[in-house]
Design a protein around this motif. Structure first.
Motif, PDB file in Angstrom:
ATOM      1  N   GLN A  59      45.299  54.283  99.841  1.00  0.00           N
ATOM      2  CA  GLN A  59      45.896  53.405  98.836  1.00  0.00           C
ATOM      3  C   GLN A  59      44.867  52.566  98.085  1.00  0.00           C
ATOM      4  O   GLN A  59      44.917  52.452  96.868  1.00  0.00           O
ATOM      5  CB  GLN A  59      46.886  52.491  99.556  1.00  0.00           C
ATOM      6  CG  GLN A  59      47.970  51.979  98.680  1.00  0.00           C
ATOM      7  CD  GLN A  59      49.006  51.219  99.501  1.00  0.00           C
ATOM      8  OE1 GLN A  59      48.859  51.043 100.722  1.00  0.00           O
ATOM      9  NE2 GLN A  59      50.034  50.767  98.862  1.00  0.00           N
ATOM     10  N   TYR A  60      43.948  51.950  98.814  1.00  0.00           N
ATOM     11  CA  TYR A  60      43.000  51.041  98.167  1.00  0.00           C
ATOM     12  C   TYR A  60      41.566  51.551  98.258  1.00  0.00           C
ATOM     13  O   TYR A  60      40.627  50.782  98.131  1.00  0.00           O
ATOM     14  CB  TYR A  60      43.082  49.651  98.809  1.00  0.00           C
ATOM     15  CG  TYR A  60      44.431  49.002  98.673  1.00  0.00           C
ATOM     16  CD1 TYR A  60      44.880  48.563  97.428  1.00  0.00           C
ATOM     17  CD2 TYR A  60      45.252  48.817  99.771  1.00  0.00           C
ATOM     18  CE1 TYR A  60      46.123  47.972  97.296  1.00  0.00           C
ATOM     19  CE2 TYR A  60      46.494  48.223  99.645  1.00  0.00           C
ATOM     20  CZ  TYR A  60      46.931  47.801  98.411  1.00  0.00           C
ATOM     21  OH  TYR A  60      48.149  47.220  98.271  1.00  0.00           O
ATOM     22  N   TRP A  69      42.734  44.273  99.982  1.00  0.00           N
ATOM     23  CA  TRP A  69      43.962  44.216  99.174  1.00  0.00           C
ATOM     24  C   TRP A  69      45.213  44.304 100.016  1.00  0.00           C
ATOM     25  O   TRP A  69      46.277  43.870  99.584  1.00  0.00           O
ATOM     26  CB  TRP A  69      43.950  45.315  98.113  1.00  0.00           C
ATOM     27  CG  TRP A  69      43.038  44.975  96.981  1.00  0.00           C
ATOM     28  CD1 TRP A  69      41.836  45.534  96.696  1.00  0.00           C
ATOM     29  CD2 TRP A  69      43.251  43.968  95.986  1.00  0.00           C
ATOM     30  NE1 TRP A  69      41.288  44.943  95.593  1.00  0.00           N
ATOM     31  CE2 TRP A  69      42.131  43.980  95.135  1.00  0.00           C
ATOM     32  CE3 TRP A  69      44.279  43.059  95.748  1.00  0.00           C
ATOM     33  CZ2 TRP A  69      42.004  43.105  94.058  1.00  0.00           C
ATOM     34  CZ3 TRP A  69      44.164  42.198  94.673  1.00  0.00           C
ATOM     35  CH2 TRP A  69      43.033  42.219  93.838  1.00  0.00           C
ATOM     36  N   GLN A  70      45.089  44.897 101.215  1.00  0.00           N
ATOM     37  CA  GLN A  70      46.256  44.950 102.097  1.00  0.00           C
ATOM     38  C   GLN A  70      46.803  43.544 102.323  1.00  0.00           C
ATOM     39  O   GLN A  70      48.000  43.343 102.449  1.00  0.00           O
ATOM     40  CB  GLN A  70      45.882  45.538 103.476  1.00  0.00           C
ATOM     41  CG  GLN A  70      45.157  46.851 103.436  1.00  0.00           C
ATOM     42  CD  GLN A  70      46.097  48.030 103.312  1.00  0.00           C
ATOM     43  OE1 GLN A  70      47.266  47.861 102.990  1.00  0.00           O
ATOM     44  NE2 GLN A  70      45.566  49.215 103.547  1.00  0.00           N
ATOM     45  N   THR A  73      47.374  41.485  98.312  1.00  0.00           N
ATOM     46  CA  THR A  73      48.553  41.817  97.513  1.00  0.00           C
ATOM     47  C   THR A  73      49.779  41.005  97.936  1.00  0.00           C
ATOM     48  O   THR A  73      50.397  40.344  97.087  1.00  0.00           O
ATOM     49  CB  THR A  73      48.847  43.330  97.575  1.00  0.00           C
ATOM     50  OG1 THR A  73      47.639  44.018  97.288  1.00  0.00           O
ATOM     51  CG2 THR A  73      49.919  43.746  96.596  1.00  0.00           C
ATOM     52  N   LEU A  76      49.290  37.243  96.920  1.00  0.00           N
ATOM     53  CA  LEU A  76      49.468  36.979  95.492  1.00  0.00           C
ATOM     54  C   LEU A  76      50.942  37.029  95.104  1.00  0.00           C
ATOM     55  O   LEU A  76      51.422  36.218  94.316  1.00  0.00           O
ATOM     56  CB  LEU A  76      48.674  37.993  94.661  1.00  0.00           C
ATOM     57  CG  LEU A  76      47.162  37.804  94.720  1.00  0.00           C
ATOM     58  CD1 LEU A  76      46.447  38.950  94.026  1.00  0.00           C
ATOM     59  CD2 LEU A  76      46.775  36.471  94.073  1.00  0.00           C
ATOM     60  N   ASN A  77      51.657  37.993  95.692  1.00  0.00           N
ATOM     61  CA  ASN A  77      53.090  38.107  95.454  1.00  0.00           C
ATOM     62  C   ASN A  77      53.807  36.813  95.805  1.00  0.00           C
ATOM     63  O   ASN A  77      54.623  36.296  95.039  1.00  0.00           O
ATOM     64  CB  ASN A  77      53.665  39.218  96.340  1.00  0.00           C
ATOM     65  CG  ASN A  77      54.072  40.403  95.510  1.00  0.00           C
ATOM     66  OD1 ASN A  77      54.580  40.232  94.402  1.00  0.00           O
ATOM     67  ND2 ASN A  77      53.838  41.581  96.015  1.00  0.00           N
ATOM     68  N   THR A 112      60.131  42.930 101.053  1.00  0.00           N
ATOM     69  CA  THR A 112      59.236  43.951 100.496  1.00  0.00           C
ATOM     70  C   THR A 112      59.149  45.162 101.416  1.00  0.00           C
ATOM     71  O   THR A 112      59.056  46.301 100.960  1.00  0.00           O
ATOM     72  CB  THR A 112      57.829  43.360 100.290  1.00  0.00           C
ATOM     73  OG1 THR A 112      57.958  42.201  99.489  1.00  0.00           O
ATOM     74  CG2 THR A 112      56.914  44.345  99.596  1.00  0.00           C
ATOM     75  N   GLN A 153      51.651  48.231 106.713  1.00  0.00           N
ATOM     76  CA  GLN A 153      51.353  47.299 105.628  1.00  0.00           C
ATOM     77  C   GLN A 153      51.913  45.910 105.954  1.00  0.00           C
ATOM     78  O   GLN A 153      51.263  44.890 105.758  1.00  0.00           O
ATOM     79  CB  GLN A 153      51.994  47.852 104.349  1.00  0.00           C
ATOM     80  CG  GLN A 153      51.958  46.934 103.161  1.00  0.00           C
ATOM     81  CD  GLN A 153      50.652  47.070 102.414  1.00  0.00           C
ATOM     82  OE1 GLN A 153      50.371  48.124 101.867  1.00  0.00           O
ATOM     83  NE2 GLN A 153      49.864  46.024 102.412  1.00  0.00           N
ATOM     84  N   SER A 157      50.601  41.849 106.389  1.00  0.00           N
ATOM     85  CA  SER A 157      51.256  40.709 105.768  1.00  0.00           C
ATOM     86  C   SER A 157      51.628  39.643 106.789  1.00  0.00           C
ATOM     87  O   SER A 157      51.578  38.450 106.509  1.00  0.00           O
ATOM     88  CB  SER A 157      52.524  41.158 105.034  1.00  0.00           C
ATOM     89  OG  SER A 157      52.229  42.172 104.123  1.00  0.00           O
TER      90      SER A 157
END
Lengths: 304, 267
Positions: A59-60, A69-70, A73, A76-77, A112, A153, A157
């Motif tokens: 993915q990244y 980015w895991q 992302t 930031l969301n 999400t 993922q 988070s």
């Protein structure tokens, strides 16, 4: 039909079906029975985990910051939603900032998880037709692998969520351990939902266009960004039972489990028995139902 | 094959010895293609959905029309025909990957296509792709570990430095093709189907892969080979099916069918 047959071939004396039966040949591409299907799927468990991890890593892989980015992302969301709903609209139902931010971030992350499981589920067959048409494996491997990718993922988070929650003064207690069974139940629910939408999406590719709108509606109706009950109690035109109905919907149920487990306020204290019952019920109904529904079309997925 | 009189007389002795591995019984395959013929506008499409009419945008392609044959253990069968004649489609139906519209395919064990391209990911290292491709073909982790070095050596990826630990997107097209073939050829198959796999890589690698295919043939019960290379059909196959427009034109010993085919195509 043919001008020459094989010189040594014997004339056909028996119907082909009988010949096949005599030599123990089976019909190619027939759907296996449900127990056999479960066994096949279990035999492919290593493929499912390897595939989901490979997707996650790919993915990244082109980004400069790579796997960072895991975590970045989801962070930031959450920040965007905080600015809009927490600061600009102030739709926080009387919560203090220290309570609202963990509440919001937990909601966004947990929702999400379901949202992206459904979105990748819709495309799991139609987007991997090349694989479906070239290799043998129980097709349910694909939606399950994509849900598993989303679970991994989410674990990234959850690290962010834990840091934020502690940062705002909600320290870990034994109830934090309830996160694990809650996420497990949600994973079963998500995988079932992904399988349902994988079958729908394989037959009607338009689903991939439609789903973002359905999912966004679902998000606003589930109290991801604002406390649902407080909003409905403030609003005279909506009957109170609407809050009960909305709180029984699976997205709200799994979100609340995480909030009860992590956030230390009077509103979210103790262990909500009814919510756990709902969580278990939704996981069983959608998990098993989705699996059976997906299996019913197993032999037809190659055709796109 | 002409439909022989349906006698129930005892089987010819010949048929008793020869074990069929694949039986195709009047196989028809229809593809449904979306957006093939885009006629009309959105309101017309909406009207069709509301009236539950089958959409005009779905076009049916009848790719294979009533093919019947029986393949026996130990045979290597070539499939020839012009582009779009239904060769690859027929192979996929035999493998059970495409559902048949009418007719049935009976097989002994699980026929498999030689090819893992679709399961590999360009953003991952060659190393991880070997494992992923092996798992996708149904190999166990132990089997992959056992054969890993063999796969890498066979592909020759590491001949010019440590490339196996780089992402596959950094490979040249020849290198990537070689690795794909090496992964695919690492597994043993009951019924093996090869779709134009011989034209991979440079001369040296082609010779190596032809040798590997002969090996696989020895291990497998039956081999199917789709190719436009008449030479490789002649050197590997003892029986040839000639398809044209989805129909079986001819089925017979290699030389006989190839001669007729070459006359027809003027080669």
């Amino acid at each position: 039909m043919s001008e020459t047959t094989r010189a040594s071939a014997p004339p056909r004396a028996v119907p082909l079906a009988e010949l096949a039966a005599r030599h123990g040949l089976s019909v190619s591409g027939a759907r296996p029975s449900l127990p056999a299907y479960v066994r096949q799927l279990w035999a492919r468990r290593h493929f499912i985990t390897a595939f989901s991890r490979a997707k996650l890593a790919a993915q990244y892989s082109q980004a400069k910051l790579g796997q960072l980015w895991q975590v970045a992302t989801p962070l930031l969301n959450a920040l965007v939603y905080f600015l809009i709903f927490g600061v600009i609209l102030e739709a926080r139902g009387g919560m203090s900032t220290g309570d609202y931010i963990p509440f919001l971030v937990a909601g966004v992350f947990v929702f999400t998880f379901t949202q992206s499981s459904v979105m990748s589920g819709v495309k799991s067959i139609s987007g991997n037709l090349g694989m479906v048409r070239a290799l043998h494996f129980p097709r349910a491997s694909l939606p399950i692998a994509f849900s598993l990718q989303q679970l991994q993922q989410l674990l990234y988070s959850m690290i962010v969520l834990a840091a934020i929650t502690i940062g705002f003064g909600h320290y870990p207690t034994w109830t934090w351990l309830l996160i694990f069974p809650a996420l497990l139940l949600q994973f079963v629910f998500n995988a079932g939902l992904a399988m349902i939408f994988a079958r729908l999406g394989s037959h009607t590719p338009d689903m991939a266009q439609l789903m973002p709108f359905v999912l966004r509606t679902w998000m606003y109706a589930s109290g991801v960004l604002f406390p649902l009950r407080a909003m409905i109690e403030d609003n005279d035109t909506v009957p109170l039972w609407a809050a009960d109905v909305l709180e029984a919907n699976p997205a709200a149920v799994y979100m609340d489990l995480i909030r009860y487990a992590m956030i230390d306020t009077p509103q979210y204290s103790g262990v909500p028995g009814l919510t756990w019952a709902y969580a278990l019920g939704w996981a069983l109904v959608i998990g098993i139902g989705g699996f059976v529904y997906f299996w019913k079309a197993e032999e037809r997925y190659g055709r796109g | 094959m002409a439909v022989a009189e349906q006698t129930t007389s005892p089987l010819p002795a010949d048929e008793l010895e020869r074990v069929p591995t694949v039986i195709a019984d009047d196989v028809h395959i229809v593809y449904r293609v979306y957006g093939g013929r885009s006629k009309g506008n959105a309101t017309a499409a909406l009207r069709r959905i509301i009236r539950r009419e089958s959409s005009a945008r779905v076009r049916e392609v009848h790719a294979v029309r009533g093919v019947t044959f029986t393949a026996y253990r130990g045979e290597a069968i070539g499939l020839i025909g012009s582009n779009g004649s239904g060769k690859s489609t027929l192979l996929r139906a035999i493998a059970g990957l495409l559902p048949t519209e009418r007719g049935k395919v009976y097989t002994d064990g699980q026929p498999s296509l030689l090819g893992v391209n679709a399961a590999l990911m360009n953003d991952l290292t060659g190393e991880r792709n070997v494992v992923l491709g092996g798992l996708a073909m149904g190999m166990s982790r132990e089997q992959i570990k056992e054969r890993y070095q063999g796969i890498v050596d066979f592909s020759g990826i590491n001949d010019k430095g440590d490339f196996i630990s780089l992402p596959m997107r950094t490979y040249s097209s020849g290198m990537a093709a070689r690795l794909r073939f090496s992964i695919a050829a690492a597994k043993d198959h009951d019924v093996l189907m090869i779709d134009e796999a011989l034209a991979t890589g440079d001369k040296k690698f082609q010779r190596r892969s032809e040798a590997r295919i002969r090996e696989l043939r020895k291990e497998a019960g039956t081999v199917f080979l789709v190719s436009h290379n008449n030479k490789s059909i002649r050197s590997t196959c003892d029986r040839v099916l000639w398809l044209e427009k989805g129909e079986l034109v001819m089925d017979g010993p290699t030389e006989e069918v190839m001669k007729a085919y070459e006359e027809e195509t003027g080669k």
